[in-house]
Enzyme design. Structure first.
Site: not given
Length: 270
Positions: A2, A52, A244
């Site tokens: 997601p 989110k 990341r």
DNA sequence: GCAAAATGTCAAG
DNA sequence: TTGACCTTTTGCA
């Protein structure tokens, strides 16, 4: 898995399937028994997404869900088959049953809990009320890289690792440019692309950024996890930003903006 | 059968 | 900056 588009679509789908009606709840896996009991046989008043984060407002309490990296909702027809795998929360409606597994957060919020979560979130491209100016200000006053800033949910809420790479590519912005060096028109472009692309993600139920009608599997993205650039055929590079991996094309996303060709006064634009 | 990877976040060091 | 956590799926013996 997601990013913001997934959660917004989820909120809509849950609202459509379960909203306004009484829902039976339980925790087959057993890790959310108390919470499930708190909402069992109550009406789902509203399912809402913010970045989110997902909020399920029931008659007496609100449930907060964050899917994290692994969380997932499965939709099945009522009466549903036995839960598959570790189902933290099962919501049973008249026609549809929803099973939640693997969330980072699934909790009953205390009073004011929703507000305090939303307070920490930046502009959500999928919300009309998004405070874009505030997000721009934070970016324009930061020496952190734009690639890092785009993942920071307190600045922009809902963008994840795939979208940040794709948006930076589409905007032609090098991920390591400091926020303060990103031009206002580039920020504006990044924002407009976010709105456009995340909406598209909600509509399609998955992330598709390439400008094709029916991109095949594996051809839906411009740079994320790719080795060569779709546009210029050059080698894609990757760096770690904000903890990341981030992929980008050094040719299509130059560190310095290409010099604007000087035009003599009165020359017609090309 | 097991390891690795996956669109995320937080807290400890 | 690193590790812990949540679970499923995929790929390789």
């Amino acid at each position: 898995m997601p990013e913001g588009h997934t959660i917004h679509k989820l909120a809509r789908d849950l609202q459509r399937d379960l909203g306004g009606a009484i829902v039976r709840a339980d925790s087959p896996q057993g890790r959310f028994e108390d919470g499930a009991q708190a909402i069992d046989a109550e009406t789902l008043i509203r399912a809402e997404a913010w970045g989110k984060h997902l909020f399920l407002k029931f008659t007496s309490v609100t449930i907060h869900v964050h899917l994290g990296l692994f969380g997932r909702f499965r939709r099945r027809r009522t009466p549903a088959p036995p839960p598959r795998g570790a189902v933290r929360l099962r919501l049973v409606g008249e026609a549809w049953t929803w099973d939640l597994s693997g969330p980072t957060a699934c909790e009953v919020l205390p009073r004011g809990g929703r507000a305090s979560i939303i307070e920490r979130l930046g502009a959500d491209p999928l919300r009309r009320s998004a405070d874009v100016e505030r997000a721009f200000e934070k970016i324009r006053s930061s020496r952190r890289s734009i690639g890092d800033l785009l993942l920071d949910q307190s600045i922009v809420a809902g963008i994840g690792n795939v979208y940040r790479a794709e948006l930076l590519f589409l905007a032609g912005v090098h991920p390591q440019r400091p926020g303060r060096d990103v031009k206002p028109e580039e920020l504006q472009s990044l924002w407009e692309l976010s709105v456009e692309q995340l909406r598209r993600g909600v509509r399609l139920g998955r992330i598709v950024t390439v400008d094709e009608n029916a991109p095949r599997r594996g051809e839906r993205l411009w740079v994320y996890k790719r080795r060569t650039c779709r546009r210029c055929d050059g080698a894609i590079r990757n760096v770690t930003l904000g903890g990341r991996r981030l992929w980008y094309c050094p040719t299509c996303q130059p560190r310095r903006r290409p010099a604007v060709r000087r035009q003599t006064a009165g020359a017609s634009a090309g």
